[in-house]
Design a protein around this motif. Sequence first.
Motif, PDB file in Angstrom:
ATOM      1  N   LEU A   6       0.615  -1.226   0.332  1.00 20.50           N
ATOM      2  CA  LEU A   6       0.017  -0.084   0.201  1.00 20.50           C
ATOM      3  C   LEU A   6       0.759   1.568   0.234  1.00 20.50           C
ATOM      4  CD1 LEU A   6      -2.886   0.672  -0.250  1.00 20.50           C
ATOM      5  CD2 LEU A   6      -2.692   0.923   2.438  1.00 20.50           C
ATOM      6  N   ASP A   7       1.836   0.953   0.601  1.00 19.45           N
ATOM      7  CA  ASP A   7       2.422   1.725   0.989  1.00 19.45           C
ATOM      8  C   ASP A   7       4.100   2.761  -0.358  1.00 19.45           C
ATOM      9  OD1 ASP A   7       2.267   3.075   3.161  1.00 19.45           O
ATOM     10  OD2 ASP A   7       4.398   1.944   3.373  1.00 19.45           O
ATOM     11  N   GLU A   8       4.154   2.051  -1.603  1.00 22.79           N
ATOM     12  CA  GLU A   8       4.458   1.397  -2.762  1.00 22.79           C
ATOM     13  C   GLU A   8       3.908   1.795  -3.452  1.00 22.79           C
ATOM     14  OE1 GLU A   8       7.990  -2.024  -2.256  1.00 22.79           O
ATOM     15  OE2 GLU A   8       5.908  -2.446  -2.819  1.00 22.79           O
ATOM     16  N   LEU A   9       1.866   1.800  -3.132  1.00 24.67           N
ATOM     17  CA  LEU A   9       1.435   2.642  -4.235  1.00 24.67           C
ATOM     18  C   LEU A   9       0.685   4.019  -3.992  1.00 24.67           C
ATOM     19  CD1 LEU A   9      -1.702  -0.391  -4.476  1.00 24.67           C
ATOM     20  CD2 LEU A   9      -0.606   0.714  -6.590  1.00 24.67           C
ATOM     21  N   ARG A  10       1.334   4.488  -2.184  1.00 29.49           N
ATOM     22  CA  ARG A  10       0.876   5.606  -2.343  1.00 29.49           C
ATOM     23  C   ARG A  10       1.576   6.499  -2.658  1.00 29.49           C
ATOM     24  NH1 ARG A  10      -1.151   4.327   3.320  1.00 29.49           N
ATOM     25  NH2 ARG A  10      -3.232   4.042   2.990  1.00 29.49           N
ATOM     26  N   ARG A  11       2.920   5.959  -2.458  1.00 29.10           N
ATOM     27  CA  ARG A  11       4.735   6.556  -3.381  1.00 29.10           C
ATOM     28  C   ARG A  11       3.773   7.065  -4.877  1.00 29.10           C
ATOM     29  NH1 ARG A  11       8.724   3.354  -1.555  1.00 29.10           N
ATOM     30  NH2 ARG A  11       8.785   3.197  -3.942  1.00 29.10           N
ATOM     31  N   LYS A  12       3.702   5.484  -5.323  1.00 30.02           N
ATOM     32  CA  LYS A  12       3.992   6.058  -6.936  1.00 30.02           C
ATOM     33  C   LYS A  12       2.892   7.015  -7.099  1.00 30.02           C
ATOM     34  CE  LYS A  12       5.725   1.595  -8.244  1.00 30.02           C
ATOM     35  NZ  LYS A  12       6.605   1.820  -9.251  1.00 30.02           N
ATOM     36  N   ARG A  13       1.656   6.687  -6.615  1.00 29.45           N
ATOM     37  CA  ARG A  13       0.281   7.773  -6.991  1.00 29.45           C
ATOM     38  C   ARG A  13       1.186   9.267  -6.808  1.00 29.45           C
ATOM     39  NH1 ARG A  13      -4.597   9.923  -3.566  1.00 29.45           N
ATOM     40  NH2 ARG A  13      -5.453  10.756  -5.285  1.00 29.45           N
ATOM     41  N   MET A  84      -4.255  19.893  -3.350  1.00 34.93           N
ATOM     42  CA  MET A  84      -3.351  20.395  -3.051  1.00 34.93           C
ATOM     43  C   MET A  84      -1.273  19.690  -3.387  1.00 34.93           C
ATOM     44  SD  MET A  84      -4.127  23.993  -2.455  1.00 34.93           S
ATOM     45  CE  MET A  84      -3.085  24.555  -1.831  1.00 34.93           C
ATOM     46  N   LEU A  85      -0.529  20.335  -3.944  1.00 37.17           N
ATOM     47  CA  LEU A  85       0.822  19.309  -4.310  1.00 37.17           C
ATOM     48  C   LEU A  85       1.162  18.681  -2.944  1.00 37.17           C
ATOM     49  CD1 LEU A  85       2.183  19.041  -6.542  1.00 37.17           C
ATOM     50  CD2 LEU A  85       4.085  20.740  -6.171  1.00 37.17           C
ATOM     51  N   ASN A  86       1.192  17.532  -3.187  1.00 36.62           N
ATOM     52  CA  ASN A  86       2.088  16.439  -1.754  1.00 36.62           C
ATOM     53  C   ASN A  86       0.923  17.323  -1.101  1.00 36.62           C
ATOM     54  OD1 ASN A  86       4.300  16.285  -3.320  1.00 36.62           O
ATOM     55  ND2 ASN A  86       4.949  18.420  -2.068  1.00 36.62           N
ATOM     56  N   SER A  87      -0.835  16.840  -1.355  1.00 28.76           N
ATOM     57  CA  SER A  87      -1.590  16.691  -0.006  1.00 28.76           C
ATOM     58  C   SER A  87      -2.298  16.106  -0.147  1.00 28.76           C
ATOM     59  CB  SER A  87      -2.058  18.319   0.331  1.00 28.76           C
ATOM     60  OG  SER A  87      -1.119  19.125   1.822  1.00 28.76           O
ATOM     61  N   PRO A  88      -3.493  15.305   0.561  1.00 25.66           N
ATOM     62  CA  PRO A  88      -4.729  14.194   0.342  1.00 25.66           C
ATOM     63  C   PRO A  88      -6.079  14.982  -0.717  1.00 25.66           C
ATOM     64  CG  PRO A  88      -4.174  13.965   2.754  1.00 25.66           C
ATOM     65  CD  PRO A  88      -2.513  14.604   1.932  1.00 25.66           C
ATOM     66  N   GLY A 122      -8.200  12.986   1.695  1.00 27.05           N
ATOM     67  CA  GLY A 122      -7.749  11.770   1.134  1.00 27.05           C
ATOM     68  C   GLY A 122      -8.426  10.179   1.195  1.00 27.05           C
ATOM     69  N   SER A 123      -9.924  10.471   0.720  1.00 23.68           N
ATOM     70  CA  SER A 123     -10.921   9.167   0.623  1.00 23.68           C
ATOM     71  C   SER A 123     -11.161   9.253  -0.835  1.00 23.68           C
ATOM     72  CB  SER A 123     -11.453   8.872   1.784  1.00 23.68           C
ATOM     73  OG  SER A 123     -12.492  10.307   1.354  1.00 23.68           O
ATOM     74  N   GLU A 124     -10.914  10.532  -1.139  1.00 18.27           N
ATOM     75  CA  GLU A 124     -11.384  10.756  -2.501  1.00 18.27           C
ATOM     76  C   GLU A 124     -10.325  11.003  -4.111  1.00 18.27           C
ATOM     77  OE1 GLU A 124     -15.033  11.062  -3.355  1.00 18.27           O
ATOM     78  OE2 GLU A 124     -15.841  10.339  -1.312  1.00 18.27           O
ATOM     79  N   ARG A 125     -10.440  11.244  -4.805  1.00 19.80           N
ATOM     80  CA  ARG A 125     -10.168  11.233  -5.978  1.00 19.80           C
ATOM     81  C   ARG A 125     -10.916  12.340  -6.678  1.00 19.80           C
ATOM     82  NH1 ARG A 125      -7.912   7.859  -9.915  1.00 19.80           N
ATOM     83  NH2 ARG A 125      -6.562   9.200 -10.394  1.00 19.80           N
ATOM     84  N   GLY A 126     -10.256  13.644  -6.877  1.00 20.26           N
ATOM     85  CA  GLY A 126     -11.099  14.684  -7.588  1.00 20.26           C
ATOM     86  C   GLY A 126     -11.397  14.253  -9.044  1.00 20.26           C
TER      87      GLY A 126
END
Length: 127
Positions: A6-13, A84-88, A122-126
């Motif tokens: 999950l951490d790798e996926l978050r980092r890639k995203r 915002m950049l680098n924020s959920p 952090g639970s939704e994608r724009g």
Amino acid sequence: MARLTLDELRRKRAEAQKSIYLREGEFRGKIIVHMGTCGIAAGARAIVSAFLEELEKSGVKDIMITTSGCAGLCSKEPMATVEMLNSPPVRYVELTPEKAREIFQAHIIGGTAVAEYALGIGSERGG
Ligand code: FES
């Protein structure tokens, strides 16, 4: 292919999101107002106007205001997502022009999300 944690996926995203922002012209953040049929009926146009007025008044140049379609939650319209950049991303619901102005000042200018008006952080994608 090895499984990603999950951490790798978050980092890639986060990396992908950063490169998208850079491609779009070094914007620090984006306000997305959801303009599906029910969003418009609930007053989304006034929300866009309020954000645009605040942006103009502030003189901030690295924030983009854009629109997207239906977000799938009619009863919570009007809605907007702040990325915002680098924020959920933060999805704001049941907006009024006054709430939009408050969000602009607190979140865009001040850097602090207005939890009171947020559906989830952090639970939704724009859109
Ligand atoms: S029509 Fe209401 S959320 Fe899509």
